[in-house]
Design a protein around this motif. Structure first.
Motif, mmCIF file in Angstrom:
data_model
loop_
_atom_site.group_PDB
_atom_site.id
_atom_site.type_symbol
_atom_site.label_atom_id
_atom_site.label_comp_id
_atom_site.label_asym_id
_atom_site.label_seq_id
_atom_site.Cartn_x
_atom_site.Cartn_y
_atom_site.Cartn_z
ATOM 1 N N LEU A 129 -5.271 0.626 19.561
ATOM 2 C CA LEU A 129 -4.006 1.285 19.923
ATOM 3 C C LEU A 129 -3.654 2.382 18.924
ATOM 4 N N GLY A 130 -3.774 2.075 17.637
ATOM 5 C CA GLY A 130 -3.445 3.073 16.623
ATOM 6 C C GLY A 130 -4.346 4.277 16.699
ATOM 7 N N ALA A 131 -5.641 4.047 16.934
ATOM 8 C CA ALA A 131 -6.590 5.155 16.993
ATOM 9 C C ALA A 131 -6.370 6.026 18.230
ATOM 10 N N VAL A 132 -6.235 5.404 19.390
ATOM 11 C CA VAL A 132 -6.054 6.174 20.630
ATOM 12 C C VAL A 132 -4.741 6.941 20.596
ATOM 13 N N ARG A 133 -3.691 6.307 20.103
ATOM 14 C CA ARG A 133 -2.397 6.993 20.001
ATOM 15 C C ARG A 133 -2.508 8.217 19.096
ATOM 16 N N HIS A 134 -3.198 8.082 17.977
ATOM 17 C CA HIS A 134 -3.362 9.201 17.052
ATOM 18 C C HIS A 134 -4.181 10.322 17.683
ATOM 19 N N LEU A 135 -5.237 9.978 18.389
ATOM 20 C CA LEU A 135 -6.065 10.994 19.042
ATOM 21 C C LEU A 135 -5.267 11.787 20.067
ATOM 22 N N LEU A 136 -4.408 11.099 20.820
ATOM 23 C CA LEU A 136 -3.579 11.782 21.811
ATOM 24 C C LEU A 136 -2.521 12.653 21.139
ATOM 25 N N GLU A 137 -1.900 12.131 20.096
ATOM 26 C CA GLU A 137 -0.844 12.888 19.413
ATOM 27 C C GLU A 137 -1.382 14.143 18.745
ATOM 28 N N THR A 138 -2.623 14.092 18.270
ATOM 29 C CA THR A 138 -3.214 15.244 17.582
ATOM 30 C C THR A 138 -3.950 16.182 18.535
ATOM 31 N N GLY A 139 -4.048 15.797 19.813
ATOM 32 C CA GLY A 139 -4.724 16.651 20.783
ATOM 33 C C GLY A 139 -6.236 16.553 20.763
ATOM 34 N N ALA A 140 -6.766 15.593 20.026
ATOM 35 C CA ALA A 140 -8.226 15.425 19.984
ATOM 36 C C ALA A 140 -8.771 14.972 21.329
ATOM 37 N N VAL A 141 -7.964 14.225 22.081
ATOM 38 C CA VAL A 141 -8.301 13.833 23.448
ATOM 39 C C VAL A 141 -7.070 14.030 24.318
ATOM 40 N N ARG A 142 -7.297 14.008 25.630
ATOM 41 C CA ARG A 142 -6.196 14.132 26.582
ATOM 42 C C ARG A 142 -6.244 12.966 27.567
ATOM 43 N N PRO A 143 -5.105 12.622 28.166
ATOM 44 C CA PRO A 143 -5.121 11.558 29.179
ATOM 45 C C PRO A 143 -6.171 11.855 30.243
ATOM 46 N N GLY A 144 -6.917 10.828 30.600
ATOM 47 C CA GLY A 144 -7.978 10.996 31.582
ATOM 48 C C GLY A 144 -9.353 11.176 30.976
ATOM 49 N N ASP A 145 -9.426 11.510 29.682
ATOM 50 C CA ASP A 145 -10.722 11.643 29.017
ATOM 51 C C ASP A 145 -11.398 10.274 28.909
#
Length: 353
Positions: A43-59
């Motif tokens: 949860l912490g990793a995915v949330r951080h990736l989304l917040e920083t734009g490293a990934v987007r929903p649906g990736d």
């Protein structure tokens, strides 16, 4: 021992199951029993990736797992609207695999192997093939990326509430390093006196036991024949290497004496914590039970008649890694650097061959 909890409605199962059940299993000995501990990490990793734009929903997020992280990542992806692909070992059993598939994850498993190195290498090699064919996939790299430390600050807060004062000893599987290491680091940053004791299986290279092997079977998830780059060796005070036989015996004892049904890594951590408490009774000892015992029913708990009485078990205390021996060895690590660095700085602490 209890912590007042205000009931609240969770938005997703991942948020509801991540918190452990704290259970007193002895004098100054506490078990943190998780359903699946790595939900914090995922949860912490995915949330951080989304917040920083490293990934987007649906990736699509991809990683290798022996089971616990697979479930955690699938739940995190479900929570945040991501796709998930798991390259799993054969310890991903039918019950877990069906859950993963219904959650929307795609799952493939490498051929069965009791060779720790072959199992890990096959999974990593398969990930490389998938990434080559699908360059938009994001590899979570639970074995290498420090992003997996982020979620464990909340566990450190929980431990601080459970034991509000006095010195602590935290015991648990080293694994990728982003659990025991992270919790201890967060607690130390808050000013707590924390000894960190890591548990490893024989055959794991993380702390220099690659030249050994367990004659029974691999304890999945707490060590590897490949280097885990996000393990911060300098965080650890002590190390214990525990065999399947001893971990199984301790897991059975933990269930029999406390009712806690947890995996082999929990058995190894419980055995280690009991011993460490006899050596340093001034500290409150907290050990991690990272998952339930469900996937070990056939391989371990069904053999409960073979379990040894743990009161008579003792580790072999060693001062160099060439003294490592099954079934149980222990060593003071003294927060030293990685094994690779020690080959240059501490020659006596590395295997002689």
């Amino acid at each position: 021992m209890s912590i007042p909890v205000t009931p609240r409605l969770h938005d997703h199962l991942a948020e509801a199951i991540k918190d452990p059940d704290p259970i007193r299993v002895g004098d100054d000995l506490i078990c943190l029993r998780f359903e699946t501990m790595k939900v914090y990490s995922a949860l912490g990793a995915v949330r951080h990736l989304l917040e920083t734009g490293a990934v987007r929903p649906g990736d699509t997020l991809i990683d290798s797992s022996s089971g616990i992280y697979a479930h955690a990542l699938a739940l995190a992806c479900h929570r945040y609207g991501m796709k998930c692909h798991i390259v799993g070992s054969t310890t991903v059993d039918r019950t877990l695999r069906i859950q993963l598939e219904i959650l929307g994850a795609t799952v493939e498993q490498v051929p069965s192997s009791n060779d720790l190195q072959l199992d890990q290498n096959l999974r990593v090699r398969r990930i490389a093939e998938i990434l080559r064919d699908n360059p938009t996939y994001h590899w979570m790299q639970q074995y290498h990326d420090d992003i997996h430390y982020l979620g464990y600050g909340a566990v450190a807060d929980l431990v601080a509430q459970l034991v509000p004062a006095g010195p602590l000893c935290l015991v648990g599987g080293v694994g990728t390093g982003a659990s025991t290491g992270a919790i201890a680091e967060y607690l130390r940053d808050r000013g707590r006196d924390v000894n960190l004791v890591g548990v490893q299986p024989f055959g794991s290279v993380t702390f220099g036991a690659g030249h050994t092997q367990d004659p029974d079977m691999i304890i999945a998830g707490i060590g590897s024949s490949i280097e885990f780059r996000n393990v911060r060796h300098e965080l650890y005070d002590r190390l214990h290497w525990v065999s399947f036989d001893y971990a199984m015996s301790a897991a059975v004892d933990l269930l029999r004496t406390s009712g806690v049904f947890a995996g082999l890594s929990a058995g190894a951590a419980y055995l280690t914590a009991l011993w460490e408490h006899t050596c340093d009774s001034a500290r409150t000892h907290v050990f991690l039970a990272a998952d339930t015992g469900t996937r070990y029913v056939e391989s371990a708990f069904a053999r409960h008649a073979e379990a040894r009485p743990i009161a008579g078990l003792r580790p072999r205390e060693i001062d160099s890694l060439d003294q490592l021996a099954v079934p149980w060895s222990a060593m003071s690590w003294h927060r030293r650097a990685s094994v690779r660095t020690q080959r240059e700085q501490f020659p006596s602490a590395t295997p002689s061959h």
